[in-house]
Design a protein around this motif. Structure first.
Motif, short mmCIF file in Angstrom:
data_model
loop_
_atom_site.label_atom_id
_atom_site.label_comp_id
_atom_site.label_asym_id
_atom_site.label_seq_id
_atom_site.Cartn_x
_atom_site.Cartn_y
_atom_site.Cartn_z
N ALA A 87 0.83 -1.20 0.00
CA ALA A 87 0.00 0.00 0.00
C ALA A 87 0.87 1.25 0.00
O ALA A 87 0.59 2.21 -0.72
CB ALA A 87 -0.93 0.00 1.20
N ARG A 88 1.93 1.24 0.80
CA ARG A 88 2.83 2.39 0.86
C ARG A 88 3.49 2.62 -0.50
O ARG A 88 3.60 3.76 -0.97
CB ARG A 88 3.89 2.15 1.94
N THR A 89 3.87 1.55 -1.18
CA THR A 89 4.51 1.68 -2.48
C THR A 89 3.51 2.20 -3.52
O THR A 89 3.87 3.01 -4.38
CB THR A 89 5.12 0.34 -2.93
N VAL A 90 2.26 1.79 -3.44
CA VAL A 90 1.23 2.30 -4.35
C VAL A 90 1.02 3.80 -4.10
O VAL A 90 0.87 4.58 -5.05
CB VAL A 90 -0.09 1.50 -4.23
N VAL A 91 1.04 4.22 -2.85
CA VAL A 91 0.93 5.65 -2.53
C VAL A 91 2.10 6.40 -3.17
O VAL A 91 1.91 7.46 -3.78
CB VAL A 91 0.88 5.88 -1.00
N VAL A 111 -7.90 2.17 -7.40
CA VAL A 111 -7.57 3.31 -6.53
C VAL A 111 -7.58 4.60 -7.34
O VAL A 111 -8.13 5.62 -6.90
CB VAL A 111 -6.20 3.11 -5.84
N LYS A 112 -7.02 4.57 -8.53
CA LYS A 112 -7.01 5.77 -9.39
C LYS A 112 -8.43 6.22 -9.72
O LYS A 112 -8.74 7.41 -9.66
CB LYS A 112 -6.25 5.50 -10.69
N ARG A 113 -9.29 5.26 -10.08
CA ARG A 113 -10.69 5.60 -10.40
C ARG A 113 -11.38 6.21 -9.19
O ARG A 113 -12.12 7.19 -9.30
CB ARG A 113 -11.45 4.37 -10.88
N THR A 114 -11.15 5.62 -8.03
CA THR A 114 -11.78 6.11 -6.81
C THR A 114 -11.33 7.53 -6.50
O THR A 114 -12.13 8.37 -6.09
CB THR A 114 -11.45 5.17 -5.62
N LEU A 115 -10.06 7.81 -6.70
CA LEU A 115 -9.55 9.15 -6.43
C LEU A 115 -10.08 10.16 -7.43
O LEU A 115 -10.31 11.32 -7.09
CB LEU A 115 -8.02 9.14 -6.46
N LYS A 116 -10.29 9.73 -8.67
CA LYS A 116 -10.81 10.64 -9.69
C LYS A 116 -12.31 10.85 -9.57
O LYS A 116 -12.82 11.91 -9.91
CB LYS A 116 -10.47 10.12 -11.09
N ASP A 128 1.75 -8.82 -12.50
CA ASP A 128 0.72 -9.09 -11.49
C ASP A 128 -0.58 -8.36 -11.87
O ASP A 128 -0.75 -7.18 -11.57
CB ASP A 128 1.22 -8.64 -10.11
N ALA A 129 -1.47 -9.08 -12.52
CA ALA A 129 -2.72 -8.48 -12.99
C ALA A 129 -3.59 -7.99 -11.83
O ALA A 129 -4.25 -6.95 -11.95
CB ALA A 129 -3.50 -9.48 -13.84
N ARG A 130 -3.59 -8.71 -10.71
CA ARG A 130 -4.40 -8.27 -9.56
C ARG A 130 -3.90 -6.95 -9.01
O ARG A 130 -4.70 -6.07 -8.68
CB ARG A 130 -4.37 -9.33 -8.45
N LEU A 131 -2.61 -6.80 -8.93
CA LEU A 131 -2.03 -5.54 -8.45
C LEU A 131 -2.34 -4.41 -9.43
O LEU A 131 -2.73 -3.31 -9.01
CB LEU A 131 -0.53 -5.67 -8.25
N LEU A 132 -2.22 -4.67 -10.70
CA LEU A 132 -2.53 -3.67 -11.72
C LEU A 132 -3.98 -3.23 -11.61
O LEU A 132 -4.29 -2.03 -11.67
CB LEU A 132 -2.22 -4.22 -13.11
N ASP A 133 -4.90 -4.18 -11.44
CA ASP A 133 -6.32 -3.86 -11.26
C ASP A 133 -6.55 -3.05 -9.99
O ASP A 133 -7.35 -2.12 -9.98
CB ASP A 133 -7.17 -5.13 -11.23
N ALA A 134 -5.87 -3.41 -8.92
CA ALA A 134 -6.03 -2.68 -7.65
C ALA A 134 -5.57 -1.23 -7.78
O ALA A 134 -6.24 -0.31 -7.30
CB ALA A 134 -5.26 -3.39 -6.53
N VAL A 135 -4.45 -1.01 -8.45
CA VAL A 135 -3.96 0.35 -8.66
C VAL A 135 -4.94 1.13 -9.52
O VAL A 135 -5.25 2.30 -9.24
CB VAL A 135 -2.54 0.33 -9.27
N ALA A 136 -5.45 0.50 -10.56
CA ALA A 136 -6.43 1.17 -11.42
C ALA A 136 -7.69 1.53 -10.64
O ALA A 136 -8.26 2.62 -10.84
CB ALA A 136 -6.77 0.28 -12.61
#
Length: 107
Positions: free
Chosen positions: A18-22, A72-77, A62-70
């Protein structure tokens, strides 16, 4: 995830990811490596650089990680809309969601 968990120096586990995604999202928004390191309580900007390089490698495999980051981006937008107390009460009485009440009123 709390601020404490994001700034903890644990090196493994969900807090670390999570910290790295931030870091990744902050860097995408043009924050400097030094600023990111400072905000997350790290000693050096090189730690941020190393973590981002590792994350970018993981995102290619890692498709799951890629989806999770996407997600988070959608949620922030597109943050969740704020509904009024009236919309929430009406939705509960009609067994609908507040979104459905708002959409019905717009018609």
């Amino acid at each position: 995830m709390t601020e404490f968990l994001l700034t903890t120096l644990r090196r493994y586990g969900p807090e670390s990811t999570a910290r790295t995604v931030v870091m990744y999202l902050l860097r995408e928004n043009q924050f400097s490596f030094n600023h990111i390191a400072s905000e997350l309580g790290m000693k050096s900007h090189t730690t941020v650089l190393k973590n981002l390089q590792h994350l970018e490698q993981r995102l290619t495999t890692d498709a799951r990680l890629l989806d999770a980051v996407a997600q988070v981006k959608r949620t922030l937008k597109e943050p969740e809309p704020v509904y009024s107390g009236e919309e929430i009460r009406l939705a509960a009485s009609l067994n609908l969601s507040p979104r459905e009440v708002r959409e019905a009123r717009a018609c």
